[in-house]
Design a protein around this motif. Structure first.
Motif, PDB file in Angstrom:
ATOM      1  N   THR A  34      -2.454  -4.691   0.566  1.00  0.00           N
ATOM      2  CA  THR A  34      -2.215  -5.077  -0.812  1.00  0.00           C
ATOM      3  C   THR A  34      -1.663  -3.878  -1.578  1.00  0.00           C
ATOM      4  O   THR A  34      -1.678  -2.752  -1.071  1.00  0.00           O
ATOM      5  CB  THR A  34      -3.493  -5.600  -1.468  1.00  0.00           C
ATOM      6  OG1 THR A  34      -3.184  -6.149  -2.744  1.00  0.00           O
ATOM      7  CG2 THR A  34      -4.525  -4.497  -1.640  1.00  0.00           C
ATOM      8  N   THR A  50       0.042   1.356  -2.413  1.00  0.00           N
ATOM      9  CA  THR A  50      -0.458   0.303  -1.527  1.00  0.00           C
ATOM     10  C   THR A  50      -1.737   0.779  -0.857  1.00  0.00           C
ATOM     11  O   THR A  50      -1.999   1.995  -0.760  1.00  0.00           O
ATOM     12  CB  THR A  50       0.576  -0.059  -0.446  1.00  0.00           C
ATOM     13  OG1 THR A  50       0.869   1.107   0.341  1.00  0.00           O
ATOM     14  CG2 THR A  50       1.864  -0.592  -1.060  1.00  0.00           C
ATOM     15  N   SER A  53      -6.873  -2.740   4.058  1.00  0.00           N
ATOM     16  CA  SER A  53      -8.287  -3.101   3.989  1.00  0.00           C
ATOM     17  C   SER A  53      -9.175  -1.983   4.514  1.00  0.00           C
ATOM     18  O   SER A  53     -10.353  -1.892   4.152  1.00  0.00           O
ATOM     19  CB  SER A  53      -8.538  -4.392   4.774  1.00  0.00           C
ATOM     20  OG  SER A  53      -8.080  -4.259   6.104  1.00  0.00           O
ATOM     21  N   THR A  57      -4.032   4.612   2.075  1.00  0.00           N
ATOM     22  CA  THR A  57      -3.231   4.477   0.858  1.00  0.00           C
ATOM     23  C   THR A  57      -1.863   5.121   0.998  1.00  0.00           C
ATOM     24  O   THR A  57      -1.658   6.036   1.808  1.00  0.00           O
ATOM     25  CB  THR A  57      -3.949   5.108  -0.339  1.00  0.00           C
ATOM     26  OG1 THR A  57      -4.197   6.496  -0.069  1.00  0.00           O
ATOM     27  CG2 THR A  57      -5.264   4.418  -0.612  1.00  0.00           C
ATOM     28  N   ILE A  69      -5.203   4.199  -6.209  1.00  0.00           N
ATOM     29  CA  ILE A  69      -5.432   2.795  -5.879  1.00  0.00           C
ATOM     30  C   ILE A  69      -6.731   2.697  -5.101  1.00  0.00           C
ATOM     31  O   ILE A  69      -7.054   3.560  -4.280  1.00  0.00           O
ATOM     32  CB  ILE A  69      -4.249   2.206  -5.072  1.00  0.00           C
ATOM     33  CG1 ILE A  69      -4.390   0.702  -4.902  1.00  0.00           C
ATOM     34  CG2 ILE A  69      -4.089   2.906  -3.727  1.00  0.00           C
ATOM     35  CD1 ILE A  69      -3.159   0.013  -4.324  1.00  0.00           C
ATOM     36  N   SER A  70      -7.493   1.647  -5.384  1.00  0.00           N
ATOM     37  CA  SER A  70      -8.747   1.435  -4.671  1.00  0.00           C
ATOM     38  C   SER A  70      -8.954  -0.060  -4.492  1.00  0.00           C
ATOM     39  O   SER A  70      -8.287  -0.874  -5.142  1.00  0.00           O
ATOM     40  CB  SER A  70      -9.923   2.063  -5.429  1.00  0.00           C
ATOM     41  OG  SER A  70     -10.047   1.499  -6.716  1.00  0.00           O
ATOM     42  N   ASN A  71      -9.871  -0.401  -3.612  1.00  0.00           N
ATOM     43  CA  ASN A  71     -10.098  -1.813  -3.350  1.00  0.00           C
ATOM     44  C   ASN A  71     -11.577  -2.120  -3.224  1.00  0.00           C
ATOM     45  O   ASN A  71     -12.429  -1.219  -3.136  1.00  0.00           O
ATOM     46  CB  ASN A  71      -9.332  -2.268  -2.102  1.00  0.00           C
ATOM     47  CG  ASN A  71      -9.745  -1.509  -0.848  1.00  0.00           C
ATOM     48  OD1 ASN A  71     -10.644  -0.684  -0.883  1.00  0.00           O
ATOM     49  ND2 ASN A  71      -9.057  -1.779   0.246  1.00  0.00           N
ATOM     50  N   ASN A  75     -10.596  -6.124   0.162  1.00  0.00           N
ATOM     51  CA  ASN A  75      -9.233  -6.095  -0.383  1.00  0.00           C
ATOM     52  C   ASN A  75      -8.917  -7.296  -1.266  1.00  0.00           C
ATOM     53  O   ASN A  75      -7.763  -7.483  -1.639  1.00  0.00           O
ATOM     54  CB  ASN A  75      -8.192  -5.994   0.735  1.00  0.00           C
ATOM     55  CG  ASN A  75      -7.225  -4.847   0.529  1.00  0.00           C
ATOM     56  OD1 ASN A  75      -7.407  -4.005  -0.357  1.00  0.00           O
ATOM     57  ND2 ASN A  75      -6.176  -4.815   1.320  1.00  0.00           N
ATOM     58  N   VAL A  78      -8.346  -5.255  -6.143  1.00  0.00           N
ATOM     59  CA  VAL A  78      -7.655  -3.979  -6.038  1.00  0.00           C
ATOM     60  C   VAL A  78      -7.447  -3.431  -7.444  1.00  0.00           C
ATOM     61  O   VAL A  78      -7.223  -4.192  -8.396  1.00  0.00           O
ATOM     62  CB  VAL A  78      -6.315  -4.128  -5.285  1.00  0.00           C
ATOM     63  CG1 VAL A  78      -5.376  -5.064  -6.007  1.00  0.00           C
ATOM     64  CG2 VAL A  78      -5.663  -2.787  -5.044  1.00  0.00           C
ATOM     65  N   CYS A  95       0.671  -7.150  -8.961  1.00  0.00           N
ATOM     66  CA  CYS A  95      -0.195  -7.031  -7.795  1.00  0.00           C
ATOM     67  C   CYS A  95       0.401  -7.863  -6.664  1.00  0.00           C
ATOM     68  O   CYS A  95       0.934  -8.958  -6.888  1.00  0.00           O
ATOM     69  CB  CYS A  95      -1.590  -7.542  -8.162  1.00  0.00           C
ATOM     70  SG  CYS A  95      -2.799  -7.481  -6.849  1.00  0.00           S
TER      71      CYS A  95
END
Length: 119
Positions: A34, A50, A53, A57, A69-71, A75, A78, A95
């Motif tokens: 993602t 990006t 899962s 990154t 960016i974090s999830n 996933n 995000v 997104c």
């Protein structure tokens, strides 16, 4: 059907920080990949960051050192934490999620959220 909903858009002064969120819903098995993309007026959409899962990154050069960016939730959620914002970061942020669900493989996009950075 998979849906992505972004939230957190708004206006911020240059040098400030802002956080965007994205949540995926629908019949989803998994989302291996993602990310966040953006499109400024008169420009093409570009990748910002990006994440897989597994947490790997990747960032565009202009975002390195400023954006994170974090999830969460495998996933399905995000986030994009942005700091040291610049007027050139002004854009509609989208997104994107690529994964597998009840109808097989999907590549879904949110409708976008506007971020405006004023000098």
């Amino acid at each position: 059907q998979v849906q992505l909903v972004e939230s957190g858009g708004g206006s911020v002064q240059a040098g400030g920080s802002w956080r965007l969120s994205c949540a995926a819903s629908g019949n989803i098995y998994n989302i291996p990949f993602t990310g966040w993309y953006r499109q400024a007026p008169g420009k093409q959409r570009e990748m910002v960051a990006t994440i897989t899962s597994g947490g790997y990154t990747n960032y565009t050069d202009s975002a390195k050192g400023r954006f994170t960016i974090s999830n969460d939730d495998n996933n399905k959620k995000v986030y994009l934490q942005m700091s040291s914002l610049k007027p050139e970061d002004t854009a509609v942020y989208y997104c994107n999620a690529n994964g597998y669900g009840g109808r097989g493989y999907f590549a879904a996009w949110g409708k976008g959220t506007q971020v405006t950075v004023s000098s």
